[in-house]
Design a protein around this motif. Structure first.
Motif, PDB file in Angstrom:
ATOM      1  N   GLN A 105       0.811  -1.261   0.085  1.00 25.72           N
ATOM      2  CA  GLN A 105      -0.037  -0.115   0.110  1.00 25.72           C
ATOM      3  C   GLN A 105       0.715   1.370  -0.125  1.00 25.72           C
ATOM      4  O   GLN A 105       0.416   2.185  -0.613  1.00 25.72           O
ATOM      5  CB  GLN A 105      -0.814   0.001   1.278  1.00 25.72           C
ATOM      6  CG  GLN A 105      -1.983  -1.080   1.109  1.00 25.72           C
ATOM      7  CD  GLN A 105      -2.956  -1.372   2.501  1.00 25.72           C
ATOM      8  OE1 GLN A 105      -2.255  -0.856   3.457  1.00 25.72           O
ATOM      9  NE2 GLN A 105      -4.025  -1.580   2.370  1.00 25.72           N
ATOM     10  N   GLY A 145     -12.840 -10.294   0.107  1.00 26.32           N
ATOM     11  CA  GLY A 145     -12.991  -8.971  -0.056  1.00 26.32           C
ATOM     12  C   GLY A 145     -13.911  -8.333   0.673  1.00 26.32           C
ATOM     13  O   GLY A 145     -14.461  -8.889   1.923  1.00 26.32           O
ATOM     14  N   PHE A 183     -10.521   2.086   3.995  1.00 26.36           N
ATOM     15  CA  PHE A 183     -10.337   1.543   2.768  1.00 26.36           C
ATOM     16  C   PHE A 183      -9.968   2.249   1.831  1.00 26.36           C
ATOM     17  O   PHE A 183     -10.247   3.332   1.713  1.00 26.36           O
ATOM     18  CB  PHE A 183     -11.896   0.760   2.492  1.00 26.36           C
ATOM     19  CG  PHE A 183     -12.191  -0.381   3.215  1.00 26.36           C
ATOM     20  CD1 PHE A 183     -11.963  -1.557   3.085  1.00 26.36           C
ATOM     21  CD2 PHE A 183     -13.172   0.092   4.234  1.00 26.36           C
ATOM     22  CE1 PHE A 183     -12.633  -2.634   4.145  1.00 26.36           C
ATOM     23  CE2 PHE A 183     -13.644  -0.789   5.370  1.00 26.36           C
ATOM     24  CZ  PHE A 183     -13.313  -2.316   4.996  1.00 26.36           C
ATOM     25  N   VAL A 185      -9.801   2.947  -2.035  1.00 26.67           N
ATOM     26  CA  VAL A 185     -10.884   2.550  -3.043  1.00 26.67           C
ATOM     27  C   VAL A 185     -10.555   3.291  -4.171  1.00 26.67           C
ATOM     28  O   VAL A 185     -10.291   4.484  -4.264  1.00 26.67           O
ATOM     29  CB  VAL A 185     -12.214   2.988  -2.604  1.00 26.67           C
ATOM     30  CG1 VAL A 185     -13.330   2.466  -4.032  1.00 26.67           C
ATOM     31  CG2 VAL A 185     -12.781   2.240  -1.289  1.00 26.67           C
ATOM     32  N   ALA A 189     -14.077   2.730  -9.219  1.00 33.51           N
ATOM     33  CA  ALA A 189     -14.233   1.504  -8.974  1.00 33.51           C
ATOM     34  C   ALA A 189     -15.888   1.230  -9.508  1.00 33.51           C
ATOM     35  O   ALA A 189     -16.663   2.174  -9.592  1.00 33.51           O
ATOM     36  CB  ALA A 189     -14.312   1.261  -7.402  1.00 33.51           C
ATOM     37  N   ARG A 214     -17.163  -3.202  -4.472  1.00 36.74           N
ATOM     38  CA  ARG A 214     -16.317  -4.348  -3.989  1.00 36.74           C
ATOM     39  C   ARG A 214     -14.862  -4.056  -4.093  1.00 36.74           C
ATOM     40  O   ARG A 214     -14.565  -3.342  -5.157  1.00 36.74           O
ATOM     41  CB  ARG A 214     -16.803  -5.605  -5.085  1.00 36.74           C
ATOM     42  CG  ARG A 214     -18.096  -5.978  -5.172  1.00 36.74           C
ATOM     43  CD  ARG A 214     -18.298  -7.364  -6.085  1.00 36.74           C
ATOM     44  NE  ARG A 214     -19.672  -7.726  -5.882  1.00 36.74           N
ATOM     45  CZ  ARG A 214     -20.045  -8.695  -5.126  1.00 36.74           C
ATOM     46  NH1 ARG A 214     -19.198  -9.493  -4.430  1.00 36.74           N
ATOM     47  NH2 ARG A 214     -21.397  -9.242  -5.060  1.00 36.74           N
ATOM     48  N   VAL A 215     -14.129  -4.431  -3.279  1.00 38.12           N
ATOM     49  CA  VAL A 215     -12.996  -4.204  -3.011  1.00 38.12           C
ATOM     50  C   VAL A 215     -12.154  -5.383  -2.539  1.00 38.12           C
ATOM     51  O   VAL A 215     -12.785  -6.182  -1.962  1.00 38.12           O
ATOM     52  CB  VAL A 215     -12.332  -3.076  -2.268  1.00 38.12           C
ATOM     53  CG1 VAL A 215     -12.871  -1.791  -2.848  1.00 38.12           C
ATOM     54  CG2 VAL A 215     -13.043  -3.175  -0.709  1.00 38.12           C
ATOM     55  N   ALA A 219      -7.518  -4.029   0.084  1.00 33.82           N
ATOM     56  CA  ALA A 219      -7.878  -2.390   0.325  1.00 33.82           C
ATOM     57  C   ALA A 219      -8.035  -2.089   1.480  1.00 33.82           C
ATOM     58  O   ALA A 219      -8.118  -1.022   1.940  1.00 33.82           O
ATOM     59  CB  ALA A 219      -9.202  -2.349  -0.420  1.00 33.82           C
TER      60      ALA A 219
END
Length: 378
Positions: A105, A145, A183, A185, A189, A214-215, A219
Motif C-alpha cells: 500500500q 474482499g 479502505f 478505493v 471503482a 467491491r474491493v 484494500a
C-alpha cells in the motif's frame, strides 16, 4: 526562543512564493478555481516537481520533510496565493498510508508525491457534523474482499480522485468509535458514483454514493475496526495545514488592507490617518500575530507522542484561526468599503476562503469544545 525556519525551509518558501506569484496570480487563480475542473493538472504536476508535495512526507518514505514546520511552510505559501490544487488530500491520504499501510500500500505514495495520483479523504457524511465516530457507511465481508454501501459528502475533488481513502463501519453503530475501518478505493471503482460541483470559495467537491462497491482484502488499511485512531492522526495533519493556510491568507488580506488605507483618500488625506481606523487595524495586526503563534505551537506539537498535548495544541490553533480568520475577513471587507465585496478585488476571494477554512475538519465551536474536553482529567 528562536522561531526562524531552517535554511532549507526558507528556500522552499521562497521557491513556492515565487512560483505562486508567477503562475497563480489572482486572475489566473480565479479562472482555475471556479472553472469546470477546479484545478489545473499541469500546474499540480509542477507543484509536485518543485517539492510542494514531497515536503509533506519524511525522507524515508520518499519525501524530504514531513515535520510540522515543513507542512506549515508549504500551506502558508499556498494560502498566500489561494491555491486550489488538491494538495490537502495528498497530505492526509499519504500520511494514512505511512501510519497504517502495508509495504504494498505504501508503494502508492510515490504516485502521490510525484503528482500523478490525486488522492482524497472520503469520511464526512450528511448530518455527521465533525465527530470522527459518526460513520454510517457500511462495509461487509464478501469472500476474500469487502462490499461497501453508503454515501459521503463534500469530498474535495472526489470526482477527480484516482484514490479514495474511505471510512466505513464494519461493526457497531454510528457514534461508536470501535468498528470503523479504512479502505483504499479506486476512484473509478464499479458501483461508485460522484456528483461534482464547484465550491463556494473555489475548487471542486463531490457527493459520493457507494452502491455495492467491491474491493479486495488488500484494500483494508490498518486493522479492521480500528480506523478512528488513524483518522484522528491524519485529521491533525489537515488541521495544521488549514491553520497555516489561513495565516498565509490573513497576511495577504492584512497587507492589502494596509495599502488601501495608505492610498484611499477622503477630505484630502489618506483614510489611514483617521484614528478610529488606525485602532481597528492595530487590533487586526495583533490578532493575526496571535493566530501565527497558535500555528507555531501546533506545528511544534504535531510530532509529539503525547496525544493530549498534541491534540489540544491542534484544536487551540483551529479555534484561533477560525475566530481570527472570520475577523480578518469582516474587518478587511469593511475597511475597504463597498469595493471590498466586488469580484474584481482579490479581497473578496481571500475573505471567502478564510470563512470556509473554519468549516473544514471542525469549526471553532467544535474545536473549543474539544480543547476543553481534552483538558479534563481522565
Amino acid at each position: 526562543m528562536n522561531f526562524e525556519h531552517t535554511e532549507d525551509r526558507r528556500m522552499l518558501a521562497d521557491t513556492l512564493n515565487r512560483f505562486v506569484s508567477e503562475q497563480y496570480g489572482i486572475e489566473a487563480r480565479n479562472e482555475i478555481a471556479y472553472g469546470a475542473l477546479g484545478h489545473r493538472p499541469a500546474l499540480y504536476a509542477q507543484f509536485a516537481e518543485i517539492g510542494a508535495i514531497g515536503a509533506l512526507f519524511p525522507e524515508e518514505e520518499g519525501g524530504f520533510g514531513g515535520k510540522g514546520f515543513d507542512i506549515s511552510v508549504v500551506f502558508e505559501c499556498l494560502g498566500r496565493g489561494l491555491v486550489a490544487e488538491p494538495i490537502l488530500g495528498a497530505l492526509v491520504v499519504g500520511q494514512a498510508l505511512i501510519l497504517a499501510g502495508t509495504p504494498a500500500q505504501k508503494a502508492g505514495l510515490a504516485g502521490i508525491v510525484a503528482g500523478r495520483c490525486i488522492a482524497a479523504l472520503a469520511h464526512d457524511e450528511p448530518g455527521s457534523h465533525y465527530e470522527l465516530e459518526n460513520v454510517s457507511t457500511a462495509a461487509r465481508k464478501d469472500g476474500d474482499g469487502w462490499i461497501i454501501n453508503g454515501s459521503k459528502g463534500v469530498v474535495p475533488f472526489g470526482e477527480k480522485a484516482d484514490l479514495l481513502l474511505v471510512s466505513a463501519r464494519t461493526a457497531g453503530r454510528a457514534g461508536e468509535a470501535a468498528g470503523i475501518s479504512l479502505f483504499l478505493v479506486p476512484g473509478d471503482a464499479a458501483g461508485l458514483t460522484a456528483r461534482g460541483y464547484n465550491r463556494f470559495e473555489g475548487g471542486r467537491a463531490a457527493e459520493l454514493t457507494f452502491n455495492d462497491v467491491r474491493v479486495g482484502a488488500d484494500a483494508l488499511l490498518g486493522r479492521e475496526g480500528e480506523g478512528v485512531a488513524v483518522l484522528e492522526r491524519i485529521s491533525g495533519y489537515a488541521v495544521l495545514a488549514l491553520c497555516a493556510e489561513a495565516v498565509g491568507a490573513m497576511d495577504v488580506a492584512k497587507d492589502q488592507t494596509l495599502e488601501y488605507l495608505r492610498t484611499r483618500k477622503q477630505f484630502g488625506v489618506p483614510i489611514g490617518s483617521f484614528q478610529a481606523l488606525q485602532h481597528r487595524m492595530a487590533e487586526l495586526l495583533l490578532e493575526v500575530e496571535q493566530a501565527r503563534s497558535a500555528v507555531i505551537n501546533a506545528a511544534a506539537a504535531l510530532d509529539q507522542d503525547d496525544r493530549v498535548t498534541r491534540e489540544r495544541a491542534l484544536s487551540a490553533a483551529k479555534y484561533s484561526t477560525g475566530r481570527i480568520g472570520a475577523l480578518v475577513a469582516e474587518e478587511s471587507i469593511q475597511l475597504h468599503g463597498g469595493i471590498g465585496m466586488t469580484w474584481e478585488l482579490p479581497m473578496a476571494h481571500y475573505a471567502k476562503r478564510l470563512v470556509m477554512i473554519d468549516h473544514q475538519f471542525g469549526d471553532e465551536d467544535h474545536h473549543l469544545a474539544r480543547y476543553i474536553e481534552l483538558g479534563r482529567p481522565a
